[in-house]
Design a protein around this motif. Structure first.
Motif, PDB file in Angstrom:
ATOM      1  N   GLY A  15       6.105  -8.306 -56.262  1.00  0.00           N
ATOM      2  CA  GLY A  15       6.864  -7.089 -56.112  1.00  0.00           C
ATOM      3  C   GLY A  15       7.525  -7.342 -54.681  1.00  0.00           C
ATOM      4  N   LYS A  16       7.821  -8.476 -54.294  1.00  0.00           N
ATOM      5  CA  LYS A  16       8.224  -8.796 -52.813  1.00  0.00           C
ATOM      6  C   LYS A  16       9.922  -8.231 -52.700  1.00  0.00           C
ATOM      7  N   GLY A  40      12.567 -14.906 -58.970  1.00  0.00           N
ATOM      8  CA  GLY A  40      13.209 -13.908 -59.748  1.00  0.00           C
ATOM      9  C   GLY A  40      12.745 -12.645 -59.035  1.00  0.00           C
ATOM     10  N   THR A  42      13.309  -8.624 -58.563  1.00  0.00           N
ATOM     11  CA  THR A  42      14.096  -7.303 -59.147  1.00  0.00           C
ATOM     12  C   THR A  42      13.747  -6.255 -58.249  1.00  0.00           C
ATOM     13  N   ASP A 331       0.089   1.806 -59.871  1.00  0.00           N
ATOM     14  CA  ASP A 331       0.024   2.743 -60.948  1.00  0.00           C
ATOM     15  C   ASP A 331      -0.241   2.152 -62.311  1.00  0.00           C
ATOM     16  N   SER A 413       2.975   0.742 -53.252  1.00  0.00           N
ATOM     17  CA  SER A 413       4.024   1.187 -54.315  1.00  0.00           C
ATOM     18  C   SER A 413       3.567   1.589 -55.544  1.00  0.00           C
TER      19      SER A 413
HETATM   20  P1  GDP Z   1       9.097 -10.465 -56.957  1.00  0.00           P
HETATM   21  O1  GDP Z   1       9.338 -11.892 -57.505  1.00  0.00           O
HETATM   22  O2  GDP Z   1       7.736 -10.570 -56.117  1.00  0.00           O
HETATM   23  O3  GDP Z   1      10.117  -9.996 -55.857  1.00  0.00           O
HETATM   24  O4  GDP Z   1       8.637  -9.713 -58.118  1.00  0.00           O
HETATM   25  P2  GDP Z   1       9.237  -9.509 -59.464  1.00  0.00           P
HETATM   26  O5  GDP Z   1      10.417  -8.854 -59.193  1.00  0.00           O
HETATM   27  O6  GDP Z   1       9.212 -10.871 -59.856  1.00  0.00           O
HETATM   28  O7  GDP Z   1       8.091  -8.663 -60.345  1.00  0.00           O
HETATM   29  C1  GDP Z   1       7.728  -7.476 -60.004  1.00  0.00           C
HETATM   30  C2  GDP Z   1       8.167  -6.509 -61.088  1.00  0.00           C
HETATM   31  O8  GDP Z   1       7.396  -5.573 -60.804  1.00  0.00           O
HETATM   32  C3  GDP Z   1       9.432  -6.083 -61.267  1.00  0.00           C
HETATM   33  O9  GDP Z   1       9.785  -5.612 -62.535  1.00  0.00           O
HETATM   34  C4  GDP Z   1       9.327  -4.727 -60.400  1.00  0.00           C
HETATM   35  O10 GDP Z   1      10.686  -3.835 -60.517  1.00  0.00           O
HETATM   36  C5  GDP Z   1       8.392  -4.268 -60.574  1.00  0.00           C
HETATM   37  N1  GDP Z   1       7.597  -3.295 -59.687  1.00  0.00           N
HETATM   38  C6  GDP Z   1       7.659  -3.557 -58.266  1.00  0.00           C
HETATM   39  N2  GDP Z   1       6.809  -2.564 -57.750  1.00  0.00           N
HETATM   40  C7  GDP Z   1       6.364  -1.684 -58.655  1.00  0.00           C
HETATM   41  C8  GDP Z   1       5.251  -0.846 -58.621  1.00  0.00           C
HETATM   42  O11 GDP Z   1       4.837  -0.319 -57.725  1.00  0.00           O
HETATM   43  N3  GDP Z   1       4.851  -0.430 -59.954  1.00  0.00           N
HETATM   44  C9  GDP Z   1       5.556  -0.847 -61.134  1.00  0.00           C
HETATM   45  N4  GDP Z   1       4.939  -0.314 -62.324  1.00  0.00           N
HETATM   46  N5  GDP Z   1       6.249  -1.645 -60.982  1.00  0.00           N
HETATM   47  C10 GDP Z   1       6.529  -2.539 -59.973  1.00  0.00           C
END
Ligand code: GDP
Ligand code: IMO
Ligand code: MG
Length: 428
Positions: A15-16, A40, A42, A331, A413
Motif C-alpha cells: 500500500g506504498k 503496480g 494503486t 480493516d 490506513s
Molecule cells: P503498492 O504496490 O505497495 O503501492 O500496493 P498496491 O497498490 O499494489 O496494493 C495495495 C492495494 O490495497 C491497493 O488495491 C490499494 O487500493 C489497497 N489499499 C491500500 N490501503 C488500504 C487499506 O488500508 N485498506 C484496504 N482495504 N485497502 C487498501
C-alpha cells in the motif's frame, strides 16, 4: 524541509502508493528510484482508481515535479502508454521528468525473462515477466541501453550490433524468436519521439530543488524482502528497493535524506515463489485473500497471504533505518476472532529460537513461526479517523508492532480511499 523515503517493508504491495499519495500534497518532488513496470501502485480517490507502473504516484497533484530516476528501468512502450492514459483522464503530465541515465527494457529483455522462467522450471522465481531481471543484468554487465542512447542513432546502432548477436545466440539455442536490429531500432525510434519532451537533466532539477529548500519524496517500489541483497535471494527482484537504493537511484546523498517510512500491511502477502514462513494455506489464507482483494496489480495473480511477521518487520526496520511505520489494510482483519503476530522462528531440527531474521536463507526450510495470539476486535473500523477511536484490541495490535520493531507507527490506513487514514504524526 525533510526529504523522505517510502519503502515497502515486506514483499511488495504493502500500500506504498496510498501512503505516497497521502504525503505527496506536501512534497515538492516525487521520485521513483528503482524497479520498473514490475511495480503496480494503486491510488483510490473518490470514485477514481489510478494504477501506476512507472510514473510516480505524485503526478495526481498538479505542479509536483515527478521524476523517474537513474536507478529505474524503463519499458518505453509502457511509459508512453501510461502517459497517454493519464492525459486521457485529464491529468497534467508536463512536470514528468525522465533521467537520461535510466536503462531501457527492450523486447529482447522480456523474451529473456520468459525464457529464464521456463528454463528454471520448478525453481522459477515467479517474476512479473516484464523483462526486469535481464535489463538489470545488462546494466551491471555494461551492455545496457540507456534513455539517452535513444537520441544518438549511430551509437545505438553500433551497440545493438554488439549486443543483439549475444542475445540471439541464447534465444536461438532454446528455439525462441530472435531479434533483428531493424525491428529493435524501429521500436526505439517510435518511442524516442514520444518520450523526448520528458527526458531532462534530472540531476540539475533534483539538486536545484534541494538547494532551494524543497523536499523530495522517494517512492520505493517492491519491498525489503525482494531486495537483491537483503531479501530472500534468489526469490527477489533485481534492484535495491531498500532505502539505500534511493540514494544510488537518484544521486541524492544520505545527508539530504531525513526520514524513512516503512509501509507494512497488517498481515503479509507475497506474489511469486519463495519462502514465506507465516503463509496460511487453508481457509484463513483464503479469507485474507478474498477480504483484502489480494490480486497482483501488474499481473492479476492471486497473492499468497499470511499473518504479520514481526521478525521480518524488525529486520526491515534495521536494514532501512526506519524512522516511522505506516500500517495499511488493518480493516481487512475486522472479522477475525483471533489475530496472530509471528514474534520468532523455531528451528524444527533442534528447537533453537530465532528472534532476529537469519540472513542465510538456507535454514528457512527448517523454520516455523512462533505466534503471539491476540483477540480480534470484530467490528468495522473503516470509518475511524483517530487512533483513540479504534477498538482497544486494534490499538493493542498496533502498539505491539511498535514495541516489537522499536519504531513509531505514524500512519494507520483503514481503507483504500485517501480519506480512510489515521495520522498519529504526519512525517512530512
Ligand atoms: P503498492 O504496490 O505497495 O503501492 O500496493 P498496491 O497498490 O499494489 O496494493 C495495495 C492495494 O490495497 C491497493 O488495491 C490499494 O487500493 C489497497 N489499499 C491500500 N490501503 C488500504 C487499506 O488500508 N485498506 C484496504 N482495504 N485497502 C487498501
Ligand atoms: P510493487 O511496487 C509485489 C515480485 C515478483 C517476483 C519477484 C521478481 O507493486 O510493490 P521481477 O519481475 O521483479 O523480476 O519479479 O518480485 N515483484 C513484486 N511483488 N509487488 C511488486 O511491486 C513486485 N515487483 C516484483 O512477483 O516474485
Ligand atoms: Mg503493487
Amino acid at each position: 524541509m525533510t526529504s523522505i523515503v517510502i519503502v515497502g517493508g515486506q514483499w511488495g504491495d504493502e500500500g506504498k502508493a496510498k501512503v505516497i499519495d497521502l504525503l505527496s500534497e506536501k512534497a515538492d518532488v516525487v521520485l521513483r528510484y528503482q524497479g520498473g513496470c514490475n511495480a503496480g501502485h494503486t491510488v483510490v480517490t473518490g470514485d477514481k482508481t489510478y494504477k501506476f507502473h512507472l510514473i510516480p504516484s505524485g503526478i495526481l497533484y498538479p505542479g509536483k515535479i515527478c521524476i523517474i530516476g537513474n536507478g529505474t528501468v524503463i519499458n518505453p512502450q509502457v511509459l508512453s502508454g501510461e502517459i497517454e492514459n493519464l492525459q486521457a483522464k485529464g491529468i497534467d503530465t508536463s512536470n514528468l521528468c525522465v533521467s537520461p541515465q535510466a536503462h531501457l527494457t527492450l523486447p529482447y529483455h522480456i523474451a529473456l525473462d520468459e525464457l529464464s522462467e521456463e528454463f528454471l522450471q520448478n525453481s522459477k522465481i515467479g517474476t512479473t515477466k516484464r523483462g526486469i531481471g535481464p535489463t538489470y543484468v545488462d546494466k551491471i554487465g555494461r551492455t545496457g541501453i540507456r534513455i539517452e542512447d535513444l537520441y544518438e542513432k549511430e551509437d545505438l546502432e553500433s551497440r545493438l550490433d554488439i549486443i543483439l548477436p549475444q542475445k540471439n545466440v541464447i534465444l536461438k539455442h532454446y528455439g525462441k524468436k530472435t531479434f533483428e536490429k531493424q525491428e529493435v531500432l524501429e521500436f526505439c525510434e517510435k518511442y524516442a519521439q514520444k518520450l523526448k519532451p520528458y527526458v531532462k537533466d534530472v540531476n540539475e532539477i533534483i539538486h536545484n530543488a534541494l538547494k532551494n529548500g524543497q523536499n523530495i519524496l522517494f517512492e520505493g517500489a517492491q519491498g525489503t524482502m525482494l531486495d537483491i541483497d537483503h531479501g530472500t535471494y534468489p526469490y527477489v527482484t533485481s534492484s535495491n528497493p531498500i532505502s539505500a537504493g534511493a540514494s544510488t537511484g537518484s544521486g541524492v546523498g544520505f545527508t539530504n535524506i531525513g526520514k524513512v517510512i516503512g509501509v507494512f500491511k497488517a498481515y503479509v502477502t507475497r506474489v511469486g515463489e519463495g519462502p514465506f514462513l507465516t503463509e496460511l494455506k487453508g481457509s484463513e489464507g483464503e479469507k485474507l485473500q478474498q477480504t483484502g482483494m489480494e490480486f497482483g496489480t501488474t499481473t492479476g495473480r492471486k497473492r499468497r497471504c499470511g499473518w504479520f511477521d514481526a521478525v521480518i518487520a524488525k529486520y526491515s526496520s534495521m536494514v532501512n533505518g526506519l524512522t516511522g511505520i505506516a500500517i495499511t489494510k488493518i480493516d481487512v482483519l475486522d472479522n477475525f476472532d483471533e489475530i496472530k503476530i509471528c514474534i520468532a522462528y523455531k528451528d524444527s531440527r533442534n528447537g533453537k529460537i530465532y528472534e532476529n531474521y537469519p540472513s542465510s536463507t538456507h535454514i528457512h526450510k527448517y523454520l516455523e513461526p512462533v505466534y503471539d495470539v491476540m483477540p480480534g476486535w470484530k467490528q468495522d473500523i473503516s470509518g475511524v479517523r483517530e487512533f483513540a477511536g479504534l477498538p482497544e484490541n486494534a490499538r493493542k495490535f498496533i502498539l505491539k508492532i511498535e514495541s516489537l520493531t522499536g519504531v513509531p507507527v505514524e500512519v494507520v490506513s483503514v481503507g483504500a480511499q485517501r480519506s480512510q487514514t489515521i495520522i498519529r504524526n504526519l512525517p512530512i
